[in-house]
Enzyme design. Structure first.
Site, PDB file in Angstrom:
ATOM      1  N   ARG A  64      20.684  -1.500  -4.446  1.00  0.00           N
ATOM      2  CA  ARG A  64      19.292  -1.869  -4.154  1.00  0.00           C
ATOM      3  C   ARG A  64      18.520  -2.150  -5.447  1.00  0.00           C
ATOM      4  O   ARG A  64      17.775  -3.119  -5.526  1.00  0.00           O
ATOM      5  CB  ARG A  64      18.638  -0.737  -3.363  1.00  0.00           C
ATOM      6  CG  ARG A  64      17.558  -1.169  -2.417  1.00  0.00           C
ATOM      7  CD  ARG A  64      17.070  -0.016  -1.555  1.00  0.00           C
ATOM      8  NE  ARG A  64      17.971   0.275  -0.429  1.00  0.00           N
ATOM      9  CZ  ARG A  64      17.937  -0.401   0.724  1.00  0.00           C
ATOM     10  NH1 ARG A  64      17.070  -1.392   0.870  1.00  0.00           N
ATOM     11  NH2 ARG A  64      18.761  -0.095   1.700  1.00  0.00           N
ATOM     12  N   ARG A  90      14.378  -6.333   4.492  1.00  0.00           N
ATOM     13  CA  ARG A  90      14.978  -5.372   3.558  1.00  0.00           C
ATOM     14  C   ARG A  90      13.991  -4.237   3.329  1.00  0.00           C
ATOM     15  O   ARG A  90      12.784  -4.490   3.148  1.00  0.00           O
ATOM     16  CB  ARG A  90      15.286  -6.041   2.202  1.00  0.00           C
ATOM     17  CG  ARG A  90      16.284  -7.160   2.282  1.00  0.00           C
ATOM     18  CD  ARG A  90      17.652  -6.714   2.654  1.00  0.00           C
ATOM     19  NE  ARG A  90      18.268  -5.808   1.668  1.00  0.00           N
ATOM     20  CZ  ARG A  90      19.368  -5.110   1.927  1.00  0.00           C
ATOM     21  NH1 ARG A  90      19.907  -5.149   3.131  1.00  0.00           N
ATOM     22  NH2 ARG A  90      19.901  -4.327   1.020  1.00  0.00           N
ATOM     23  N   ILE A  91      14.498  -3.012   3.276  1.00  0.00           N
ATOM     24  CA  ILE A  91      13.639  -1.883   2.925  1.00  0.00           C
ATOM     25  C   ILE A  91      13.518  -1.851   1.405  1.00  0.00           C
ATOM     26  O   ILE A  91      14.519  -2.006   0.691  1.00  0.00           O
ATOM     27  CB  ILE A  91      14.237  -0.565   3.459  1.00  0.00           C
ATOM     28  CG1 ILE A  91      14.134  -0.564   4.988  1.00  0.00           C
ATOM     29  CG2 ILE A  91      13.483   0.634   2.867  1.00  0.00           C
ATOM     30  CD1 ILE A  91      14.699   0.679   5.658  1.00  0.00           C
ATOM     31  N   ASN A 106       2.647  -7.160   4.648  1.00  0.00           N
ATOM     32  CA  ASN A 106       3.754  -7.266   5.597  1.00  0.00           C
ATOM     33  C   ASN A 106       3.189  -7.361   6.996  1.00  0.00           C
ATOM     34  O   ASN A 106       2.129  -6.814   7.293  1.00  0.00           O
ATOM     35  CB  ASN A 106       4.656  -6.029   5.504  1.00  0.00           C
ATOM     36  CG  ASN A 106       5.840  -6.105   6.466  1.00  0.00           C
ATOM     37  OD1 ASN A 106       6.526  -7.126   6.546  1.00  0.00           O
ATOM     38  ND2 ASN A 106       6.055  -5.032   7.214  1.00  0.00           N
ATOM     39  N   SER A 135       0.689  -5.841  13.543  1.00  0.00           N
ATOM     40  CA  SER A 135      -0.192  -5.330  12.481  1.00  0.00           C
ATOM     41  C   SER A 135       0.167  -5.976  11.154  1.00  0.00           C
ATOM     42  O   SER A 135       1.361  -6.167  10.867  1.00  0.00           O
ATOM     43  CB  SER A 135      -0.021  -3.804  12.338  1.00  0.00           C
ATOM     44  OG  SER A 135      -0.188  -3.151  13.583  1.00  0.00           O
ATOM     45  N   THR A 140       3.204  -0.256   0.897  1.00  0.00           N
ATOM     46  CA  THR A 140       3.269   0.890  -0.023  1.00  0.00           C
ATOM     47  C   THR A 140       4.693   1.444   0.049  1.00  0.00           C
ATOM     48  O   THR A 140       5.550   0.885   0.726  1.00  0.00           O
ATOM     49  CB  THR A 140       2.285   1.991   0.424  1.00  0.00           C
ATOM     50  OG1 THR A 140       2.710   2.459   1.728  1.00  0.00           O
ATOM     51  CG2 THR A 140       0.857   1.461   0.507  1.00  0.00           C
ATOM     52  N   GLU A 142       5.642   3.871   1.650  1.00  0.00           N
ATOM     53  CA  GLU A 142       5.921   4.387   2.995  1.00  0.00           C
ATOM     54  C   GLU A 142       6.227   3.225   3.936  1.00  0.00           C
ATOM     55  O   GLU A 142       5.394   2.323   4.134  1.00  0.00           O
ATOM     56  CB  GLU A 142       4.709   5.165   3.518  1.00  0.00           C
ATOM     57  CG  GLU A 142       4.951   5.805   4.877  1.00  0.00           C
ATOM     58  CD  GLU A 142       3.680   6.418   5.471  1.00  0.00           C
ATOM     59  OE1 GLU A 142       2.650   6.462   4.744  1.00  0.00           O
ATOM     60  OE2 GLU A 142       3.705   6.804   6.656  1.00  0.00           O
TER      61      GLU A 142
END
Ligand code: GRF
Length: 195
Positions: A64, A90-91, A106, A135, A140, A142
């Site tokens: 990553r 992708r995280i 996002n 939404s 961030t 999180e």
């Protein structure tokens, strides 16, 4: 004029809506469409619109951090003021979100804080929710947890499947995200609330 980078992984319908909205007195202009998936459908759409495109294939990197270093390098070439994740699947690590803090948006297909993560429509249906939606939030560290800049509500209808609900929400996404981006690039932090 704010330079807007658009990140995709798939069909890019949100990217198209955003790119098409950035005309006239809109303070933003698209500077690159970047995908982590070679051959993503949105890349052809971006090229057809005359937009610069780039691919940073996450599978080509050992991990990553290496992927995100390449992603940051590719982004920095275009000197973005704003980054819009538009179906970017992708995280992102805290290191990456910190690098672009305050500049990255996002769109998520639920009425956050309900249903962060995946399979949002199936979860709304399973819960018997009367309404669903999407939404737009600041990114961030999180996952799906940053300040909400806009939401659009749609009704859940009898007989809805995850697919029919997703299609209804997607229409709302294409209206919500461009309006949020317009305000964000104008420095207007008033939340956008539709429906
Ligand atoms: C949208 O439903 C969005 O909410 C989610 O992935 C989908 C992207 O669709 N993040 P597209 O690639 O913008 O058509």
């Amino acid at each position: 004029m704010k330079r807007v980078a658009l990140l995709i992984s798939g069909s890019g319908s949100n990217m198209v809506a955003l790119a098409q909205s950035m005309t006239g007195d809109h303070p933003g202009r698209p500077v690159v469409v970047l995908s982590n998936v070679p051959g993503a459908g949105g890349l052809a759409k971006a090229e057809a619109m005359g937009l610069a495109t780039a691919v940073v294939d996450h599978r080509a990197f050992s991990g990553r951090d290496a992927f995100e270093a390449a992603l940051t390098e590719a982004l920095e070439r275009h000197v973005p003021d704003v980054i819009c994740l538009a179906g970017f699947m992708r995280i992102l690590t805290p290191g990456f979100t910190a690098r672009w803090a305050g500049k990255m948006l996002n769109i998520h297909p639920s009425l956050l804080p309900k249903y962060p993560g995946l399979h949002t429509h199936a979860r709304a249906l399973a819960a018997g929710d009367a309404e669903a939606g999407c939404s737009v939030h600041e990114v961030t560290e999180e996952l799906d947890g940053g300040p909400i800049l806009g939401q659009a509500r749609v009704p859940v209808l009898a007989g809805d499947t995850p697919e029919t609900l997703a299609a209804r929400v997607l229409v709302a996404e294409h209206r919500l995200y461009p309006e949020v981006l317009r305000r964000f690039t104008a420095g207007d932090r008033r939340p956008v609330l539709f429906g």
